[in-house]
Scaffold this active site. Structure first.
Site, PDB file in Angstrom:
ATOM      1  N   LEU A  61     -26.921 -21.337  -1.082  1.00  0.00           N
ATOM      2  CA  LEU A  61     -26.557 -21.615  -2.475  1.00  0.00           C
ATOM      3  C   LEU A  61     -25.219 -22.330  -2.621  1.00  0.00           C
ATOM      4  O   LEU A  61     -24.690 -22.443  -3.719  1.00  0.00           O
ATOM      5  CB  LEU A  61     -26.544 -20.327  -3.313  1.00  0.00           C
ATOM      6  CG  LEU A  61     -27.805 -19.454  -3.226  1.00  0.00           C
ATOM      7  CD1 LEU A  61     -27.679 -18.263  -4.159  1.00  0.00           C
ATOM      8  CD2 LEU A  61     -29.052 -20.259  -3.542  1.00  0.00           C
ATOM      9  N   CYS A  62     -24.656 -22.804  -1.509  1.00  0.00           N
ATOM     10  CA  CYS A  62     -23.412 -23.575  -1.570  1.00  0.00           C
ATOM     11  C   CYS A  62     -23.776 -25.044  -1.773  1.00  0.00           C
ATOM     12  O   CYS A  62     -24.638 -25.583  -1.080  1.00  0.00           O
ATOM     13  CB  CYS A  62     -22.644 -23.400  -0.259  1.00  0.00           C
ATOM     14  SG  CYS A  62     -20.865 -23.472  -0.440  1.00  0.00           S
ATOM     15  N   HIS A  63     -23.138 -25.701  -2.746  1.00  0.00           N
ATOM     16  CA  HIS A  63     -23.482 -27.074  -3.069  1.00  0.00           C
ATOM     17  C   HIS A  63     -22.981 -28.041  -1.991  1.00  0.00           C
ATOM     18  O   HIS A  63     -21.853 -27.893  -1.499  1.00  0.00           O
ATOM     19  CB  HIS A  63     -22.862 -27.480  -4.409  1.00  0.00           C
ATOM     20  CG  HIS A  63     -23.492 -26.814  -5.583  1.00  0.00           C
ATOM     21  ND1 HIS A  63     -23.068 -25.593  -6.054  1.00  0.00           N
ATOM     22  CD2 HIS A  63     -24.534 -27.191  -6.380  1.00  0.00           C
ATOM     23  CE1 HIS A  63     -23.808 -25.246  -7.095  1.00  0.00           C
ATOM     24  NE2 HIS A  63     -24.707 -26.186  -7.309  1.00  0.00           N
ATOM     25  N   MET A  97     -15.056 -22.595  -0.394  1.00  0.00           N
ATOM     26  CA  MET A  97     -15.898 -22.095   0.698  1.00  0.00           C
ATOM     27  C   MET A  97     -15.790 -22.996   1.925  1.00  0.00           C
ATOM     28  O   MET A  97     -15.858 -22.518   3.059  1.00  0.00           O
ATOM     29  CB  MET A  97     -17.353 -21.995   0.243  1.00  0.00           C
ATOM     30  CG  MET A  97     -17.577 -20.957  -0.848  1.00  0.00           C
ATOM     31  SD  MET A  97     -16.835 -19.343  -0.491  1.00  0.00           S
ATOM     32  CE  MET A  97     -17.586 -18.934   1.077  1.00  0.00           C
ATOM     33  N   GLU A  98     -15.616 -24.291   1.690  1.00  0.00           N
ATOM     34  CA  GLU A  98     -15.450 -25.211   2.819  1.00  0.00           C
ATOM     35  C   GLU A  98     -14.172 -24.905   3.593  1.00  0.00           C
ATOM     36  O   GLU A  98     -14.169 -24.907   4.836  1.00  0.00           O
ATOM     37  CB  GLU A  98     -15.443 -26.657   2.317  1.00  0.00           C
ATOM     38  CG  GLU A  98     -16.791 -27.214   1.940  1.00  0.00           C
ATOM     39  CD  GLU A  98     -17.350 -26.685   0.623  1.00  0.00           C
ATOM     40  OE1 GLU A  98     -18.500 -26.995   0.287  1.00  0.00           O
ATOM     41  OE2 GLU A  98     -16.621 -25.950  -0.091  1.00  0.00           O
ATOM     42  N   ASP A 112     -13.674 -17.518  21.186  1.00  0.00           N
ATOM     43  CA  ASP A 112     -14.614 -17.793  22.272  1.00  0.00           C
ATOM     44  C   ASP A 112     -13.904 -18.353  23.499  1.00  0.00           C
ATOM     45  O   ASP A 112     -14.248 -18.009  24.645  1.00  0.00           O
ATOM     46  CB  ASP A 112     -15.679 -18.774  21.783  1.00  0.00           C
ATOM     47  CG  ASP A 112     -16.664 -19.138  22.875  1.00  0.00           C
ATOM     48  OD1 ASP A 112     -17.338 -18.222  23.391  1.00  0.00           O
ATOM     49  OD2 ASP A 112     -16.754 -20.332  23.227  1.00  0.00           O
TER      50      ASP A 112
END
Length: 307
Positions: A61-63, A97-98, A112
């Site tokens: 749901l992230c554009h 969000m990015e 890692d």
């Protein structure tokens, strides 16, 4: 998925931070760029940038957004690495969000590449949070700090005769209410320049904002622009340029709107299209500029009608 189709594009920036805790000897490996898998900081930077560009594929749901700039930097502390991700775009929604995804993926990449050099419990990624955002509704306000009054004049023969309901004017009223305009005068009149002139004469210097709805097209009775434009003492052409630009991304017919805006004495008068969608799109496109005009600019001539 949230519909952002009616939101105006703006320049947006988001900065996110994360902390990777690691033993001191691992921090030194980062500093000299020598882990078993190579230079961890350079690899993590690329991973973070790629994550920012593909966030819409990773988070439901992230554009999807055009990413104009994305970068990741690192601050090496004694027993930790601070990760700083910055993302920029011009779009209808933000890039928080990015930036958060970039910081997270950069941190996981460091995790890692350091895990062969220490025990798993010596590594932990935490404090991933948004540090700053600019643009959008948090920066370009869409609500007045203090209420003021306004007037909405709908011009339509068919609506005035009761042959069809007014949807465009009602939509404008709803948007104004959400923006903290109060005691809004609402009137419906026929497509009659003389009645419009009489109302403008009555309402100027009483309402800080007067919106007409209808009569901006090319029909034989579309005379709102011809009626209003000669009265404007100081035009504000950018408002309607913004409205037409916003509308044209949604329908090519927006290019046919001839709306004008400016001051008639001490009132800002704006002519909106008569269609429900056209009026809504035009007002939403210019609303941040109107809020700025009435909230921030101290040289706006206030008077007793709305003090």
């Amino acid at each position: 998925m949230k519909n952002v189709g009616m939101k105006a594009e703006s320049y947006r920036i988001a900065i996110a931070h994360a902390i990777l805790h690691a033993p001191q000897h691992c921090i030194e490996l980062l500093r000299i760029g020598q882990t078993e898998k190579g230079d961890a900081l350079k690899t993590a930077r690329i991973a973070g940038i790629l994550a920012a560009k593909r966030t819409d594929e990773l988070i439901p749901l992230c554009h999807p957004l055009p990413i104009y700039q994305a970068d990741v930097e690192f601050e090496l502390l004694e027993n930790a690495v601070k990760i700083i991700a910055q993302v920029e775009t011009i779009g209808p929604t933000g890039v928080e969000m990015e930036a958060l995804t970039a910081a997270s993926l950069a941190g996981l990449t460091l995790y890692d590449m350091l895990k062969p050099h220490c025990n798993p419990e010596d590594l932990s990624l935490d404090q991933c949070k948004l540090a700053q955002k600019k643009g959008g509704k948090s920066h370009y306000k869409r609500v007045l700090a203090e209420s003021i009054t306004a007037s909405v004049i709908v011009l339509s023969d068919t609506v005035a005769m009761g042959k069809k309901p007014d949807t465009a004017g009602k939509n404008v009223l709803d948007i104004l209410a959400e923006a903290n305009f109060h005691q809004v005068m609402y009137q419906i009149i026929p497509d009659d320049p003389q009645q419009l002139l009489a109302l403008i004469e009555q309402q100027k210097n009483t309402y800080p904002l007067i919106l007409t709805v209808g009569g901006t097209g090319l029909g034989p009775k579309d005379l709102t622009v011809e009626t209003i434009q000669p009265l404007l003492k100081r035009e504000i052409p950018g408002l309607m340029e913004a409205a037409r630009s916003f509308g044209q991304k949604r329908t090519p017919y927006a290019a046919l709107s001839r709306g004008v805006a400016g001051y008639i004495d001490q009132s800002v008068v704006i002519t909106l299209p008569g269609s429900r969608q056209g009026a809504k799109e035009s007002l939403l496109a210019i609303l941040p500029a109107l809020i700025h005009l009435f909230d921030v600019q101290k040289n706006i001539p206030y008077h007793g009608g709305y003090e």
